[in-house]
Design an enzyme around this catalytic site. Sequence first.
Site, PDB file in Angstrom:
ATOM      1  CG  ASP A 170     107.926  37.338   4.187  1.00 43.39           C
ATOM      2  OD1 ASP A 170     108.216  36.466   4.938  1.00 43.39           O
ATOM      3  OD2 ASP A 170     107.909  37.052   2.821  1.00 43.39           O
ATOM      4  CB  ALA A 226     107.674  42.199   2.743  1.00 48.55           C
ATOM      5  CB  ALA A 227     111.728  44.151   0.033  1.00 48.52           C
ATOM      6  CG  LEU A 271     115.298  35.544  -1.273  1.00 41.81           C
ATOM      7  CD1 LEU A 271     116.395  35.858  -2.363  1.00 41.81           C
ATOM      8  CD2 LEU A 271     116.309  35.475  -0.027  1.00 41.81           C
ATOM      9  N   GLY A 272     111.280  37.559   0.139  1.00 37.97           N
ATOM     10  CA  GLY A 272     110.468  38.727   0.623  1.00 37.97           C
ATOM     11  C   GLY A 272     110.304  39.793  -0.140  1.00 37.97           C
ATOM     12  CB  SER A 273     110.340  40.106  -4.016  1.00 38.15           C
ATOM     13  OG  SER A 273     109.387  39.428  -4.081  1.00 38.15           O
ATOM     14  N   PRO A 290     115.020  38.918  -5.733  1.00 39.55           N
ATOM     15  CG  PRO A 290     116.191  37.000  -5.838  1.00 39.55           C
ATOM     16  CD  PRO A 290     115.912  38.276  -5.045  1.00 39.55           C
ATOM     17  CB  VAL A 291     109.667  38.418  -8.170  1.00 42.23           C
ATOM     18  CG1 VAL A 291     108.034  38.124  -8.118  1.00 42.23           C
ATOM     19  CG2 VAL A 291     109.974  39.680  -8.231  1.00 42.23           C
ATOM     20  CB  ALA A 314     113.062  33.607  -4.776  1.00 36.82           C
TER      21      ALA A 314
HETATM   22  O1  PMV Z   1     107.718  32.408   0.858  1.00 30.78           O
HETATM   23  P1  PMV Z   1     108.284  33.439   1.826  1.00 30.78           P
HETATM   24  O2  PMV Z   1     109.557  33.500   2.206  1.00 30.78           O
HETATM   25  O3  PMV Z   1     107.771  34.733   1.367  1.00 30.78           O
HETATM   26  O4  PMV Z   1     107.493  32.962   3.318  1.00 30.78           O
HETATM   27  C1  PMV Z   1     106.627  32.291   3.372  1.00 30.78           C
HETATM   28  C2  PMV Z   1     106.458  31.839   4.669  1.00 30.78           C
HETATM   29  C3  PMV Z   1     105.223  30.954   4.851  1.00 30.78           C
HETATM   30  O5  PMV Z   1     105.340  30.640   6.329  1.00 30.78           O
HETATM   31  C4  PMV Z   1     105.214  29.869   4.068  1.00 30.78           C
HETATM   32  C5  PMV Z   1     103.867  31.782   4.810  1.00 30.78           C
HETATM   33  C6  PMV Z   1     103.663  32.695   5.959  1.00 30.78           C
HETATM   34  O6  PMV Z   1     102.961  33.898   5.736  1.00 30.78           O
HETATM   35  O7  PMV Z   1     104.544  33.090   6.802  1.00 30.78           O
END
Ligand code: PMV
Length: 324
Positions: free
Chosen positions: A152, A110-111, A106-108, A101-102, A104
């Site tokens: 991520d 980067a995945a 969950l790293g969409s 999911p975008v 959210a």
């Molecule tokens: O929202 P996510 O899961 O992509 O992660 C963000 C994590 C943060 O620490 C808020 C930002 C980061 O770059 O690490």
Amino acid sequence: MPVITASAPGKIILLGEHAVVYDRPALAIPVHQVQAKVSVMADIRAPNGRVRLEAPDIQLSVDLTGLPADHPLALAVNGTLQAVGVEKPPALTLLIRSSVPVAAGLGSGAAVSVALIRALAAFLGSPLGDEQVNALAYRVEQRLHGTPSGIDNTVITYTRPIFFQRSTGFEPLAVSAPLTFLIADTGVKSPTREAVETVRRDWERDPRRSEALFDEIGTIVRQARAALEQGQQETLANLMNANQRALRDLNVSSPELDRLVDAALQAGAWSAKLSGGGRGGNMVALVDPARAEQIAAALRAAGAVRTIITHLQPDAAAQGVEHD
Ligand code: PMV
């Protein structure tokens, strides 16, 4: 011509988000229930150099030249071409699919980047090592998030639980006992960039307060690492709850997140906290596997739009490139 496919999992931050941007450590694990998958195939009838991108999930169907140069997909493709030393590739199509999911947590982004970089490099006959994949994916994250910590792309590239710190990189996490996490989505889209900017503004206004919270989170994360490595589930749960209190103090929780966190605890979760950027997106709870389904149902009744149960095994399997 073969089709080359690579996939990459989603991820969840267990502890340490936000403070990790300020060089405190954080813990993250891959989430295999959601995946980005990129296939590369040759277009024998198209002229050399034509790169077509098809991402039906986001209604994208475009030539690479039709994307702005700083579009995340263009950055991933061009970065990969440069890394493998190919100026004009044979005509090809990249089919991009993702169940992550975008916006959210969950790293969409980067995945998709990791799967794309791996598949394209392998298609061009020069598969890249993890370090190169990670560096390229980080560059795309910078475009998406401004000042990403890099956690991520790292957990998704290496596909294993990690202890991560910006200045020192990552260390694999030696998890000694299986654990079950329940992830629940508030359904509130919350771009990480905005959450990171609000933390930055608070830090600029009152650096001493923010730094103290980051220090507290850093200590929690180090203790949590030890708890994970020693199989101390109860200690880990207490630390996750303490981390949630600190995240509330950082103003990155939200009424929807608080509601799901409270509902998880009431339904019997050992701990619950927001995960990722916050202000929406997901929360993560540590649960008894025997009660995971029941707690997931309670969270859906409390408004969660999606729940995922993920089991962390002492030796998580790595993902690879498939040829078909
Ligand atoms: O929202 P996510 O899961 O992509 O992660 C963000 C994590 C943060 O620490 C808020 C930002 C980061 O770059 O690490």
